[in-house]
Every structure is written in structure tokens, then in C-alpha cells.
Write a protein that holds these residues in place. Structure first.
Motif, short mmCIF file in Angstrom:
data_model
loop_
_atom_site.label_atom_id
_atom_site.label_comp_id
_atom_site.label_asym_id
_atom_site.label_seq_id
_atom_site.Cartn_x
_atom_site.Cartn_y
_atom_site.Cartn_z
N LEU A 1 0.83 -1.20 0.00
CA LEU A 1 0.00 0.00 0.00
C LEU A 1 0.86 1.25 0.00
O LEU A 1 2.02 1.22 0.45
CB LEU A 1 -0.85 0.05 1.27
N VAL A 2 0.27 2.34 -0.47
CA VAL A 2 0.88 3.66 -0.30
C VAL A 2 -0.08 4.47 0.56
O VAL A 2 -1.27 4.56 0.25
CB VAL A 2 1.07 4.36 -1.66
N GLY A 3 0.43 5.00 1.67
CA GLY A 3 -0.40 5.79 2.57
C GLY A 3 -0.61 7.21 2.06
O GLY A 3 -0.03 7.62 1.06
N VAL B 1 3.32 1.10 2.89
CA VAL B 1 2.80 0.36 4.04
C VAL B 1 2.59 -1.08 3.58
O VAL B 1 1.93 -1.31 2.56
CB VAL B 1 1.43 0.95 4.49
#
Lengths: 167, 167
Positions: free
Chosen positions: A96-98, A104
Motif C-alpha cells: 500500500l501507499v499511505g 505500508v
């Protein structure tokens, strides 16, 4: 090393028949086609296939909510990785990209990872080590072989008949 | 107006029997106890009860992943609200706080909302309008009434017997 994977088929089992998702490398080696079969729950199999071809009007399922929550918090799913296998148990990670742009990584089951990936259009990857351990010769090739054997057996059976068998 | 709710019971159905979650106000009016029964899927019923009493060693389920993703992105579940009902279909909202401290509201099914709430220790609320429409006299009270009626019927049956019936 990561190999990009596509979904080849999803089998939704019932009763004694297990559900299954079969992945294949996005760029197949025509000489040695490979399949990666992963046993999953029937609920997850349904969640994946509904993500691939959503039913209009149906209420959002849990993986739709997972996507909503992720996006509402500014997150973005870059890819999912089938990163390990132990026996017949596979492990996966969400990449993921926060909201702040940082990566993440979240551990999860492959079925959840794939059900989310199909909803987000994220790329699927498998670690080469997983393909080395759990990859199988392409199912289609096996089916073709079985089909050929079946025809051969039938022909042998017919050839072995004597005229008396027809009376 | 919001009323804080507790989970009274979760019924995991099977075959023709529906699964059900019954909520009750956290502070019951002893004179007029109230239940809010919501029909849910058996998968979601299982997800809720596993959230209430987790099985050691089991692989994380989809709602566990939902919690992980939410928390990894800096989100926090403040509460869930059963905010609407239409016929027998209930609607819910997650009241989240994002990494930047802002409120984020996400629409979802009550079953998903409750399965997440039990994992996060978040408070459950119901809109008063939902309780007005879908709240029922407390089941226990109904059961007690039925039990009383059953005993009364049995006593009348016994009193109606003549000595001849015992020979």
C-alpha cells in the motif's frame, strides 16, 4: 524476484469440492506453461469472482468496504504479492501507499489480497521461490494428456472387442 | 438522536434458518426492554462471533485485515452507527478518524460494521428513528410470556382431565 501473475480461473467449490484460484504468469513461457493453484474458502472465491464481474444492485461486500476504508484514509493499493508458502498454506502481502506517500506493507491471506486487487486494478505478483515450490505444469497440458489417454484407452477397448460382443 | 447499543446475541443460522444479530440498548429501560434484530449473512455472523471470541491459531479473517489496513494507514474506528432501515434492510456507517485527525464516514452493511467494531472495541449506536421503526419488545419478555402461557395451557389441560383418562 517477482513474477507478474494473472488470474487463470476461479473454481467455486461446494460440499466436498474445495474452492480454488489458479494463477499463471502474465507472460507465459509457451514451452513450459506454469500454473499456481491456491486452495481458498468458497466465500473468498465468491468475493474474488464478484470483484472480477460485479453484480449490479448487490450490496457492497466486505472487500468493497475494505477498498472504501483504504481509499477514504488516503491509501492506495499498488500491488499484492504471494510471498511465501508452507505446505499448502500460502501467504500474501498488500503493498500500500499511505496518504503521506509512504509504503505500508500488510500481511494477509492470498484470497483477501486477490479479492482486493481485482477491485483496485492492482498488479499481482508471486515470489519466484513460491513458483519454484508450488508451481505446477500447466493444467491445460495435463488435461490434454488425460484426454489423449482417454481416447487411446477407448480405441484399445474397441479394437479388443470380438464380433461376438456385438450380438 | 443516537442510542448506545450492545450485542445481545448472535445466531449463526444454517440451511433454511437465517443468521441474526440482536442488539439492545446499553442502558435498557426495565419497563420497556427493547431488541433490535437484524438479519445478516451466516458468514458475517461467524465473522462477528469470531471477533467477540477469537479462535487462537486461526488465520486472520477479512475483518481482521480490514482492521490492519485501517490502522496501518493511521485510521481509528471511533464508532459505528446503524443509521437507517428500509423494510428489513439496515444501513450503517463507520465513524473513522484519519491520520490527520479528520473525521471520515464510510457507508457499509451493519454486519461488516459490527464485525469491525467488536475487533476495535468501538461503540455501537443506533439512530432513534431506526429503533422506532425496527425495535421490538424484548425477546426475553416474549419468551417469558410464551413460557407462562405454556404452563397455563398445561395446567388447564391437566385440570380438564377426568379420572377415566388415567386408566
Amino acid at each position: 524476484m517477482l513474477t507478474e501473475m494473472d488470474i487463470k480461473t476461479v473454481v467455486i467449490g461446494g460440499g466436498p469440492v474445495s474452492s480454488l484460484i489458479v494463477l499463471k504468469p502474465a507472460r507465459q513461457d509457451e514451452k513450459e506453461p506454469l500454473s499456481l493453484p491456491i486452495r481458498i474458502g468458497s466465500v473468498e472465491a465468491t468475493a474474488i469472482s464478484m470483484g472480477v464481474s460485479p453484480e449490479g444492485g448487490a450490496r457492497p461486500m466486505t472487500h468493497d468496504l475494505l477498498k472504501s476504508v483504504m481509499e477514504s484514509l488516503g491509501g492506495h493499493l499498488r500491488s499484492v504479492i504471494i510471498n511465501d508458502v508452507s505446505g499448502t498454506t500460502f501467504y500474501a502481502q498488500l503493498d500500500l501507499v499511505g496518504a503521506d506517500g509512504h509504503q505500508v506493507v500488510v500481511d494477509c491471506r492470498p484470497s483477501d489480497a486477490i479479492a482486493l486487487a481485482v477491485r483496485c486494478g492492482a498488479t499481482l505478483f508471486a515470489e519466484q521461490a513460491v513458483l519454484d515450490v508450488a508451481g505446477m505444469p500447466d493444467f491445460r497440458a495435463i488435461e490434454d494428456q488425460e484426454h489423449d489417454q482417454e481416447i487411446k484407452d477407448f480405441h484399445e477397448f474397441v479394437e479388443g472387442l470380438s464380433p461376438d460382443d456385438f450380438t
